[in-house]
Motif scaffolding. Structure first.
Motif, PDB file in Angstrom:
ATOM      1  N   PRO A  11      -0.063   4.508  -4.069  1.00  0.00           N
ATOM      2  CA  PRO A  11      -0.737   3.787  -2.962  1.00  0.00           C
ATOM      3  C   PRO A  11      -1.181   2.372  -3.337  1.00  0.00           C
ATOM      4  N   LEU A  12      -1.615   2.177  -4.584  1.00  0.00           N
ATOM      5  CA  LEU A  12      -2.012   0.832  -5.012  1.00  0.00           C
ATOM      6  C   LEU A  12      -0.821  -0.113  -5.053  1.00  0.00           C
ATOM      7  N   LEU A  13       0.314   0.395  -5.480  1.00  0.00           N
ATOM      8  CA  LEU A  13       1.525  -0.421  -5.512  1.00  0.00           C
ATOM      9  C   LEU A  13       1.950  -0.811  -4.104  1.00  0.00           C
ATOM     10  N   VAL A  14       1.881   0.108  -3.178  1.00  0.00           N
ATOM     11  CA  VAL A  14       2.250  -0.186  -1.785  1.00  0.00           C
ATOM     12  C   VAL A  14       1.320  -1.239  -1.200  1.00  0.00           C
ATOM     13  N   LEU A  15       0.029  -1.130  -1.467  1.00  0.00           N
ATOM     14  CA  LEU A  15      -0.929  -2.128  -0.971  1.00  0.00           C
ATOM     15  C   LEU A  15      -0.689  -3.496  -1.588  1.00  0.00           C
ATOM     16  N   ALA A  16      -0.377  -3.534  -2.866  1.00  0.00           N
ATOM     17  CA  ALA A  16      -0.141  -4.810  -3.539  1.00  0.00           C
ATOM     18  C   ALA A  16       1.110  -5.501  -3.004  1.00  0.00           C
TER      19      ALA A  16
END
Length: 63
Positions: A11-16
């Motif tokens: 999820p952090l990668l998708v947000l970034a």
């Protein structure tokens, strides 16, 4: 364990990757010592006062 940490980071990668990136605004700065003007996106330091802006280009023009 590695798989769990990869799933947690997804999820952090998708947000970034979805975060929009925009250029920094440019401002026209005036020297308090010489009166000259400088167009930069960051504060040039002591002795400079922001005169005008923000502009979307490095020429500090409205077009």
């Amino acid at each position: 364990m590695k798989r769990l940490s990869l799933i947690a980071l997804l999820p952090l990668l998708v947000l970034a990757l979805s975060a929009p990136a925009a250029p920094a605004p440019f401002y026209l700065w005036q020297s308090l010592v010489t009166g000259r003007y400088l167009c930069v996106a960051h504060n040039p330091g002591k002795g400079w006062v922001r005169h005008a802006g923000p502009y979307n280009n490095a020429a500090c023009r409205s077009h």
